[in-house]
Write an enzyme that holds these catalytic residues in place. Structure first.
Site, short mmCIF file in Angstrom:
data_model
loop_
_atom_site.label_atom_id
_atom_site.label_comp_id
_atom_site.label_asym_id
_atom_site.label_seq_id
_atom_site.Cartn_x
_atom_site.Cartn_y
_atom_site.Cartn_z
CB THR A 136 -17.75 11.21 4.50
OG1 THR A 136 -17.64 9.79 4.83
CG2 THR A 136 -17.86 11.43 6.41
CE1 TYR B 83 -27.54 2.98 16.96
CE2 TYR B 83 -28.05 0.64 17.22
CZ TYR B 83 -27.91 1.61 17.68
OH TYR B 83 -28.50 1.98 18.66
CE1 TYR C 161 -15.26 6.43 3.56
CE2 TYR C 161 -17.47 6.33 2.55
CZ TYR C 161 -16.09 7.57 2.98
OH TYR C 161 -16.14 8.84 3.42
CE LYS D 175 -12.47 9.09 0.44
NZ LYS D 175 -13.28 9.95 0.49
#
Lengths: 303, 303
Positions: A46, A109, A139, A169
């Site tokens: 990110t 999305y 993630y 994560k």
């Protein structure tokens, strides 16, 4: 279940030129600096503006790092896209490059998708990549994706792909979620997204952290991560927290890049890709003043 | 400011084979049916699972449609991606193919981005494409993107790019937002995402609608859109609403595809790409029963 990765990883910020093209040379240089400071390379996360990069750009950059002699065993590239074909292409490329693992966003999305749909997405990717060398880290970053990775989904994936789905994560910032994962999946490589949780999470088995501020404070976070059970750990936590709290007052990516620009003497580092924006002059001044106040430095950063 | 597009557009559902590859032949066939029913082709929209398609797949499909003789002046492909490079590549391709316009999502990974950042994103795309033939329709769908297109952003884009930024699809479902846009931007081509708003929005200047259910009820919605100020409009609205309300009880994309499968006699239509899932058997039965009850049909759909 293996526990292959641990320690501190930086979601490596990606440098851009004035025309917004990737500055590949500067990227390699920054990766070398991070490795030298003891951090692993969670490139294309990110904080790397990975979703502002095309699939082709990500492949080229990863290939370049390997060609430049950077050890793929220290790399954990982000490969999760909205489209399965893209995720498979990036994941296969990372596996073939010898990366230690991949950090995979869910498709982000569509909202309100079921755990079953997410399971089928991850299973499809794993089956198409079809390599025992694939080590997949999930993630969980619901504030950006709107698509949480639930404990039920982890459980199902770990049961069906125990040698592949090996970690996560957790960017939720939610201690209850993190501690529930640590309790439910011993041996799973669980990385909170903030060093501020290390003192509480390491005793419960957290593998380390993958933190934005590891881009600017890799050594400090590394010392804390390694010495969490040693005398002096509280002070290391306090020092790391002071840096993180400072950066957290600003848009994180812009602040990381501005600091890197300032301490490296290379103003080009400040460039971000739209829709993100760089820090304004006032924010720059305030950030620098506060960093000086806490004695912040980025030792050895190239000038 | 020109007002180039109007009427009813279908965000064309994308057929997949059992291996999840695109069924290009069936896609062309469905586009022909929609055109024959009077709908324009908003290919690569949310209901097309566009973000589950790669950039390459979208380019290939658009090229195929044109090669098959389908008029690009009836096409409004979605081209907005998270990465500028991808958005530029798809937009340039659509312009070169002669498409009437493009429907452009904002970059949707980062949240809380500023209007200024979004402005720079759209401006950068417009400048890179650099074609007077580009007609850009913004796409406001905050429930999926988390990134709203505000009136302030529209105002700035329309002022700076009056011949390029010519319309918007408003998928907010928020009447206050839609009516505020209609009041603020006369002559701007504003398409609500639901035919259920046509009777209220057409008198205020709405250009038409771009609606999921135009995939299954194109002629009915087309009649309503054209005859909103004629005697019998209330009945047309009621009939269109009955279809929409039925589909809205189910996951929309799966329901549209299941109905298309059923009424075309081609069960392959039901396939969706993960993370979406197909309707379960009970939902299928309920949907069909309700469609039969309201006298629903898809006339002329190939068997």
């Amino acid at each position: 279940m293996s526990h292959p990765l641990s320690g501190v990883f930086a979601p490596v910020v990606t440098p851009f030129k004035a025309d917004l093209g990737v500055d590949a040379e500067l990227f390699v240089q920054h990766c070398r600096w991070l490795l030298g400071q003891g951090a692993g390379l969670a490139i294309f996360g990110t904080n790397s503006e990975a979703n502002s990069l095309s699939v082709a750009e990500r492949r080229q950059l990863l290939t370049l790092l390997v060609e430049e002699g950077i050890d793929p065993a220290r790399m954990l590239p982000g490969t999760g896209c909205c489209a399965i074909d893209d995720t498979v292409a990036l994941t296969r490329h990372a596996v073939e490059a010898g990366c230690a693992g991949v950090l995979m966003l869910p498709p982000f999305y569509y909202k309100g998708v079921s755990d079953d749909g997410l399971y089928r997405y991850y299973a499809e990717v794993i089956e198409r990549v079809g390599s025992p060398r694939l080590k997949l880290y999930l993630y969980h970053i619901p504030a950006f994706t709107g698509v949480p990775i639930t404990l039920g989904l982890i459980d199902r994936l770990v049961r069906d792909f125990p040698d592949t789905v090996v970690g996560i994560k957790d960017s939720s910032g939610d201690w209850d979620n993190l501690s529930a994962m640590l309790a439910a999946f011993p041996g799973f490589a669980i990385f909170p997204a903030s060093e501020s949780l290390l003192s509480r999470a390491r005793p419960l088995g957290a593998a380390g952290c993958i933190s934005a501020t590891a881009n600017v404070n890799p050594a400090g976070i590394g010392r804390l991560c390694a010495a969490w059970d040693q005398p002096g750990a509280a002070q290391l936590q306090e020092q790391a927290d002071a840096v993180r709290k400072t950066f957290q007052k600003y848009p994180m990516i812009a602040a990381l890049k501005f600091a890197t620009a300032h301490y490296s003497g290379n103003p080009a580092w400040s460039t971000v890709r739209p829709p993100l924006g760089a820090l304004g002059a006032q924010q720059q001044g305030e950030l620098l003043a506060e960093l000086e106040r806490i004695g912040f430095a980025m030792p050895g950063l190239a000038h």
